[in-house]
Write an enzyme that holds these catalytic residues in place. Sequence first.
Site, PDB file in Angstrom:
ATOM      1  N   PRO A   1      -3.513   3.388  -2.121  1.00 44.09           N
ATOM      2  CA  PRO A   1      -3.256   2.259  -1.218  1.00 44.09           C
ATOM      3  C   PRO A   1      -3.467   0.938  -1.942  1.00 44.09           C
ATOM      4  O   PRO A   1      -4.486   0.742  -2.612  1.00 44.09           O
ATOM      5  CB  PRO A   1      -4.284   2.467  -0.109  1.00 44.09           C
ATOM      6  CG  PRO A   1      -4.442   3.952  -0.059  1.00 44.09           C
ATOM      7  CD  PRO A   1      -4.355   4.410  -1.493  1.00 44.09           C
ATOM      8  N   CYS A   2      -2.505   0.032  -1.807  1.00 43.08           N
ATOM      9  CA  CYS A   2      -2.461  -1.129  -2.695  1.00 43.08           C
ATOM     10  C   CYS A   2      -2.859  -2.435  -2.040  1.00 43.08           C
ATOM     11  O   CYS A   2      -2.823  -3.476  -2.680  1.00 43.08           O
ATOM     12  CB  CYS A   2      -1.043  -1.276  -3.265  1.00 43.08           C
ATOM     13  SG  CYS A   2       0.233  -1.582  -2.014  1.00 43.08           S
ATOM     14  N   GLN A   3      -3.277  -2.415  -0.754  1.00 44.03           N
ATOM     15  CA  GLN A   3      -3.580  -3.694  -0.111  1.00 44.03           C
ATOM     16  C   GLN A   3      -4.659  -4.463  -0.862  1.00 44.03           C
ATOM     17  O   GLN A   3      -4.598  -5.680  -0.996  1.00 44.03           O
ATOM     18  CB  GLN A   3      -4.023  -3.456   1.339  1.00 44.03           C
ATOM     19  CG  GLN A   3      -2.900  -3.066   2.271  1.00 44.03           C
ATOM     20  CD  GLN A   3      -2.583  -1.581   2.215  1.00 44.03           C
ATOM     21  OE1 GLN A   3      -3.149  -0.851   1.416  1.00 44.03           O
ATOM     22  NE2 GLN A   3      -1.675  -1.142   3.059  1.00 44.03           N
TER      23      GLN A   3
END
Length: 353
Positions: A78-80
């Site tokens: 997950p890149c947030q």
Amino acid sequence: MEKQIIGVDLFSGAGGLSLGAEMAGITVKYAIEIDSFAAETYKVNHPLTSIIHADIRKITGFPYNSFKNQLILFGGAPCQGFSSSNRRTNTRNNPDNWLYKEFIRVVQILDPQWVVFENVTGLLEMESGAFFSSILTDFQHAGYTCSYSILNASDFGVPQRRSRLFLIGSKNGVQIDLGGAQPMPQVTVRDAFCDLPILENGANTDCLPYSCEPDNDYAKLMRNGLTQCSGHLVSKNAAYILKRYTHIQQGQNWAAIPPELMENYADSSRCHTGIYYRLREDQPSVVIGNYRKNMIIHPWADRGLSVREAARLQSFPDWYIFKGSIGFQQQQVGNAVPHLLAKYVFQKVVEKI
């Protein structure tokens, strides 16, 4: 007999990376996804893949983890937290920023010949590059020769300017140069939307016929002979938001809205440039990301984007079905990796096998 190339997809989401891998000739055996709606979307579109709906941190093995064929392990944590637009979570202290360690852990379980790690370009900038250096070191300590590149989806037939970081690791000492590809002719928003149904604010009829025949290669590719498709769902915006839309021309953003219509913002001058942006029909889209929250506007209608319109900007073919409520579908589409971009990366790997 030629060996089969097997793929395992971590953090699979709706399946953009898997679709690109499959189009490059890889048989994706397993996928792992924690979100139930994304896992359902993946399952309906990839029926031959075993989708494991679970928290990757709780997975200690696979039903069959002794792959005799060439194995490619791929995915993107997950890149947030890595996003350069999200300064609050762009730190080493954010636990989500350590999920890439789970990727490394699964690498150690499966010992694949190849790894493909995908993420946002902000990962390179975090802590002045120190964080990415530690990721590289982890892959190298696991026995991989690494190469990486930043690629823009619009150079690979996707109607969206979306840059992604790809890191490729080889157990056989092979480096792969992802650069140097001749950019494809750019696909515009108009190309992507030309034959889709005419919709209103709050449209909620999921499946509809097309409005006309496709007049360009991209629309024909997405449509692939269908006469109707799903995903024609549009968020219902309040009247005051629709009034703001009327002041914004293609290529303009919130700055074109009269100040008296922005009074509910404490300081509208601090709005991100992507807020209330009306797409230009003659160019690829800006990054859609969380297009509902950002209020990205249709180029010639005073409304937000439908799920299908956003999916076309991500290069999802029209047969691809998204599950869950409209909010979950929007999230799945916005978070995905354009499969035409992923296809190019996997083709470069397959060429070396």
